[in-house]
Scaffold this active site. Structure first.
Site, PDB file in Angstrom:
ATOM      1  CB  SER A   1      33.588  27.466 -92.248  1.00  0.00           C
ATOM      2  OG  SER A   1      33.876  27.899 -93.562  1.00  0.00           O
ATOM      3  CE  LYS A   2      37.727  32.814 -87.641  1.00  0.00           C
ATOM      4  NZ  LYS A   2      39.039  32.540 -87.072  1.00  0.00           N
TER       5      LYS A   2
END
Ligand code: GLU
Length: 462
Positions: free
Chosen positions: A237-238
């Site tokens: 994820s980010k």
């Protein structure tokens, strides 16, 4: 049988590289089987879908050069068809109206949770004698016994008990069809033969198969691809860094490097690391996809990127480099051809962003790094740099061989090693200590610019 696959992203954000990998697998399998690849935008969640995300998906597919044979097909443009199929299911008693209020469902859920049961719809409206009143949703009459089985092409046989699946909502109170239902109708209408998608959809599959069967359709084959993990073993994820395809473009990756990286992330063919698109298509096989999730490794992607920067056709790389130059506001008409820059810089840049940033001085006023200037452009060098300027001024042919010879001559006369002359010269004309070999750097810079920068530096020394 003609293979038909689809990539079906929901436009609720950027295109994640996990999604891009799914798209790539669909694309490769379709090409290998000489089938058809459809792009379907699943935009029925109107609250979360945005035009911007649709554009990001289209841009990403285009940049990756993952061409589709049909689409983009937008689900929101096919509401009539979903309504038609809903009516059919209703008419045949395979769907029913459920009038249960939010409060009732909430209470039911709380009671089930208290009893430590899995929350599920209890079938209250399944066999109403009298139709209810007020707003209703449409629910699927899921079989109450038996199992749903399918042979996942990656995971093998998967079995789900129907008692685990409650009566799914097919359309909300406002008539809007739900995700699982629109997927089913489209997979059916589009004659999809292979659904290749993320394993976050595994639990939807038995529900979708039941609806397909109720419609008298033969379910497609399913291949659920594992997710991509970050270095800490959690879903990528980010938090872990860039995850959107277009961010990788901005960070200076070539599309072929990203595709090559993604194909290997979760699929293998022996120990081979480098695959051209043709090789990927020829060698790809759904059976070669790993069941286990794969961990993302930026170092490897950087290595592949540099490999492609060095080995791809410079004219192709130049198009991508031009995009980066423009983003940095560099006017490429003011300097050497980008293909020459690529040949000169490929060894020194792992990304095109880095290459663009390190090539500014070929096109713009030079920016001096003060530390490098004070370290390398010391007053005692004024005589050497002056004779260098004279030698370079006298050159009638401005190519790297003649430039090299001039630098060697000057260093010999001064009785110093070539590096002692080359490094100050490099700082004088590029502003810093890192550049391609000095003779190539000067050749690309051109005689006029070189001499002007050299003169400027000499002036500052004396
Ligand atoms: N629209 C779904 C998603 O973006 C994919 C559905 C599917 O592939 O069946 O997660």
């Amino acid at each position: 049988m003609t293979v038909v696959t689809r990539f079906a992203p929901s436009p609720t954000g950027y295109l994640h590289i996990g999604g891009a990998r799914t798209a790539l697998y669909c694309y490769l399998y379709t090409h290998k089987m000489k089938g058809k690849f459809i792009l379907r935008i699943e935009d029925t969640d109107t609250e979360r879908s945005t035009q911007e995300s649709v554009q990001a998906i289209l841009d990403s597919m285009e940049w990756l050069n993952l061409k589709y044979d049909a689409g983009p097909y937008y689900q929101t443009k096919h509401m009539d068809r979903y309504r038609e199929v809903l009516n059919l299911l209703l008419k045949e008693g395979k769907a029913y109206r459920c009038y249960c209020s939010k409060e009732r469902l909430e209470n039911l859920r709380n009671e089930q949770l208290e009893k430590k049961e899995k929350p599920r719809y209890d079938g209250h409206c399944r066999d109403l004698k009298e139709p209810g009143t007020g707003p209703f949703v449409l629910r699927f009459r899921n079989p109450q016994e038996g199992v749903v089985e399918f042979d996942d092409l990656i995971r093998g046989k998967l079995v789900f008990s129907n008692t685990e699946l409650d009566d799914l909502i097919l359309a909300r109170t406002d008539g809007m069809p739900t995700y699982n239902f629109t997927v089913v109708v489209d997979d059916w209408d589009m004659k999809i033969t292979h659904v290749i998608r993320g394993d976050d959809h595994i639990n939807n599959t038995p529900r979708q198969i039941n609806i397909l069967k109720a419609l008298g359709a033969t379910p497609p084959l399913y291949a659920h691809v594992s997710m991509i993990l970050g270095p800490d073993g959690k879903r990528l994820s980010k938090r872990h860094g860039a995850v959107s395809v277009m961010q990788y473009r901005e960070d200076g990756f070539l599309p072929e490097a990203l595709l090559n990286y993604l194909v290997r992330l979760g699929w293998s063919h022996g120990d081979q690391e480098i695959f051209s698109m043709d090789e990927m298509i020829n060698l790809f096989d759904l059976k070669g996809i790993n069941k286990a999730p794969a961990a993302f490794n930026l170092e490897k992607l950087l290595w592949l990127n540099q490999h492609y920067i060095k080995t791809s056709d410079p004219a192709h790389v130049a198009k991508e480099l031009a995009w980066h130059m423009e983003r940095l506001g560099i006017d490429i008409s003011k300097g050497p051809a980008l293909t020459d820059i690529i040949k000169a810089q490929a060894e020194r840049a792992k990304t095109l962003k880095e290459m663009a940033e390190r090539s500014k001085y070929f096109y713009e006023e030079v920016q001096y790094n003060e530390d490098s200037v004070s370290k390398h452009l010391t007053n005692d060098l004024a005589p050497v740099l002056s004779s260098l300027r004279d030698e370079l001024t006298a050159l009638s042919k401005w190519d790297k061989e003649s430039i090299h010879k001039a630098i060697v001559d000057v260093s010999e006369k001064a009785g110093v090693k070539m590096g002692k002359v080359a490094q100050p010269l490099r700082v004088a004309v590029t502003g810093d200590t890192i550049s391609p070999p000095i003779d190539i750097t000067l050749e690309l810079l051109g005689q006029k610019r070189t001499l002007a920068r050299l003169a400027n530096s000499i002036d500052k020394l004396s």
